[in-house]
Design a protein around this motif. Structure first.
Motif, PDB file in Angstrom:
ATOM      1  N   LEU A  37       0.835  -1.190   0.000  1.00 32.51           N
ATOM      2  CA  LEU A  37       0.000   0.000   0.000  1.00 32.51           C
ATOM      3  C   LEU A  37       0.878   1.250   0.000  1.00 32.51           C
ATOM      4  CD1 LEU A  37      -2.643  -1.132   2.647  1.00 32.51           C
ATOM      5  CD2 LEU A  37      -2.769  -1.302   0.165  1.00 32.51           C
ATOM      6  N   PRO A  38       0.320   2.410  -0.361  1.00 33.57           N
ATOM      7  CA  PRO A  38       1.104   3.644  -0.380  1.00 33.57           C
ATOM      8  C   PRO A  38       1.756   3.989   0.963  1.00 33.57           C
ATOM      9  CG  PRO A  38      -0.935   3.977  -1.571  1.00 33.57           C
ATOM     10  CD  PRO A  38      -1.021   2.615  -0.914  1.00 33.57           C
ATOM     11  N   ARG A  43      -0.360  -6.234   2.186  1.00 34.58           N
ATOM     12  CA  ARG A  43      -1.597  -6.999   2.217  1.00 34.58           C
ATOM     13  C   ARG A  43      -1.413  -8.210   1.309  1.00 34.58           C
ATOM     14  NH1 ARG A  43      -2.122  -3.921   5.687  1.00 34.58           N
ATOM     15  NH2 ARG A  43      -3.860  -2.579   6.231  1.00 34.58           N
ATOM     16  N   VAL A  44      -2.123  -9.283   1.647  1.00 38.09           N
ATOM     17  CA  VAL A  44      -2.100 -10.504   0.846  1.00 38.09           C
ATOM     18  C   VAL A  44      -3.537 -10.820   0.451  1.00 38.09           C
ATOM     19  CG1 VAL A  44      -1.506 -12.956   0.810  1.00 38.09           C
ATOM     20  CG2 VAL A  44      -0.094 -11.364   2.115  1.00 38.09           C
ATOM     21  N   ARG A  45      -3.752 -10.974  -0.831  1.00 34.92           N
ATOM     22  CA  ARG A  45      -5.096 -11.386  -1.283  1.00 34.92           C
ATOM     23  C   ARG A  45      -5.351 -12.812  -0.807  1.00 34.92           C
ATOM     24  NH1 ARG A  45      -6.948  -7.888  -5.279  1.00 34.92           N
ATOM     25  NH2 ARG A  45      -5.269  -6.790  -6.371  1.00 34.92           N
ATOM     26  N   ARG A  46      -6.558 -13.062  -0.358  1.00 39.83           N
ATOM     27  CA  ARG A  46      -6.945 -14.404   0.090  1.00 39.83           C
ATOM     28  C   ARG A  46      -6.671 -15.419  -1.018  1.00 39.83           C
ATOM     29  NH1 ARG A  46      -7.590 -17.099   4.425  1.00 39.83           N
ATOM     30  NH2 ARG A  46      -8.730 -15.429   5.426  1.00 39.83           N
ATOM     31  N   SER A  47      -6.985 -15.067  -2.264  1.00 42.29           N
ATOM     32  CA  SER A  47      -6.778 -15.992  -3.386  1.00 42.29           C
ATOM     33  C   SER A  47      -5.292 -16.259  -3.619  1.00 42.29           C
ATOM     34  CB  SER A  47      -7.431 -15.457  -4.655  1.00 42.29           C
ATOM     35  OG  SER A  47      -6.849 -14.225  -5.038  1.00 42.29           O
TER      36      SER A  47
END
Length: 61
Positions: A37-38, A43-47
């Motif tokens: 993020l800026p 963050r990690v996408r669930r997928s």
């Protein structure tokens, strides 16, 4: 796209690994793909986490 984004502490809790292990995986390119993020937070996408775990399962077979 309305996909769940996991924080690093959420991923650590789900995988039951230490923060140092997580960052070692990141440093060596062995961890799941992340979004930066800026503000610098990850963050990690669930997928993405699911795909990464699936690949580990295939590699172990």
């Amino acid at each position: 796209m309305n996909e769940e984004l996991l924080t690093v502490p959420e991923v650590l809790a789900e995988l039951r690994v230490s923060r140092s292990t997580w960052f070692y995986w990141r440093q060596t390119g062995k961890g799941p793909r992340v979004i930066k993020l800026p503000n610098g937070q990850l963050r990690v996408r669930r997928s993405a986490l699911g795909r990464w775990l699936g690949q580990l399962e295939q590699d172990a077979a």
